[in-house]
Design a protein around this motif. Structure first.
Motif, short mmCIF file in Angstrom:
data_model
loop_
_atom_site.label_atom_id
_atom_site.label_comp_id
_atom_site.label_asym_id
_atom_site.label_seq_id
_atom_site.Cartn_x
_atom_site.Cartn_y
_atom_site.Cartn_z
N GLU A 95 0.77 -1.03 0.03
CA GLU A 95 0.24 -0.02 0.07
C GLU A 95 0.73 1.24 -0.09
O GLU A 95 1.76 1.34 0.91
N SER A 96 0.72 1.99 -1.02
CA SER A 96 1.31 3.40 -1.19
C SER A 96 0.44 4.47 -1.39
O SER A 96 -0.32 4.62 -2.18
N SER A 97 0.93 5.59 -0.48
CA SER A 97 0.06 6.84 -0.59
C SER A 97 0.61 7.61 -1.93
O SER A 97 1.84 7.56 -2.08
N ARG A 117 -4.35 5.94 -2.98
CA ARG A 117 -3.43 5.06 -2.60
C ARG A 117 -3.41 4.11 -3.67
O ARG A 117 -4.30 3.64 -4.42
N TYR A 118 -2.12 3.54 -3.99
CA TYR A 118 -1.93 2.10 -4.79
C TYR A 118 -1.99 0.98 -3.63
O TYR A 118 -1.16 0.92 -2.88
N VAL A 119 -3.08 0.29 -4.17
CA VAL A 119 -3.23 -0.98 -3.43
C VAL A 119 -2.51 -2.11 -4.33
O VAL A 119 -3.27 -2.51 -5.16
N ARG A 134 -2.98 -4.10 -9.72
CA ARG A 134 -3.07 -2.80 -9.07
C ARG A 134 -4.40 -2.35 -8.94
O ARG A 134 -5.24 -2.22 -9.99
#
Length: 185
Positions: A95-97, A117-119, A134
């Motif tokens: 998980e990336s904001s 967010r990239y999940v 993604r």
């Protein structure tokens, strides 16, 4: 007897895996911001899927339609933070904001600010980590008109040069080329 060595080896591998995943996320940002097709494609496995706003399908399809649109012009900046990586063998939940500021040539002066967010499900194949699936989760959007953004670069940036450009014209590509030149004697 080898437990401390095995633990240290496992911990080192986890650090290397996390760094490889972060590097992949950063390649994605360079790829999308600079319209760098090679960097963008290197972030995904060829059979990856992507749910990206209006796009839901193959990552290859997402890349194709995104590059066609982005190459028409405009500016983009993506920043990634709060990267959380949960490793499970050759798979990782990541998980990336992100914060993204975008403009397009089709709508001069219009600016879009996105937060989300990239999940991602990452997979390691033959020692390499890439996105296998993604989902982009949107947390915030703001669109506004800024007439000054319709100016050309010389007017908008003045003495603040150089300005960002698409690959390969952006200054980072000259730096990378110089880095890989054979040593001069």
């Amino acid at each position: 007897m080898n437990a401390p060595f095995d633990d240290a080896t496992a911990a080192l591998q986890a650090l290397l895996d996390r760094e490889a995943i972060r590097d992949c996320l950063y390649r994605y940002c360079r790829g999308i911001d600079r319209c760098d097709e090679a960097a963008l494609r290197s972030a995904y496995w060829p059979d990856a899927t992507d749910c990206h706003g209006a796009w839901k399908g193959s990552a290859t399809g997402f890349i194709d339609q995104a590059l066609a649109r982005l190459r028409q012009g405009g500016r983009r900046v993506h920043q990634i933070s709060n990267i959380l990586i949960e490793l499970a063998g050759d798979t990782a939940a990541v998980e990336s904001s992100f914060l993204a500021l975008q403009s397009t040539a089709a709508q001069p002066g219009r600016e879009t600010f996105l937060c989300g967010r990239y999940v991602d499900r990452f997979e390691r194949r033959q020692g390499e980590w890439r996105v296998a699936d993604r989902t982009v989760v949107y947390d915030w959007i703001e669109e506004r008109m800024r007439p000054e953004l319709a100016q050309d670069d010389a007017q908008l940036f003045g003495v603040r040069q150089p300005t960002a450009a698409m690959a390969p014209a952006d200054p980072v590509y000259a730096l990378l080329a110089a880095l890989h030149e054979p040593a001069r004697r």
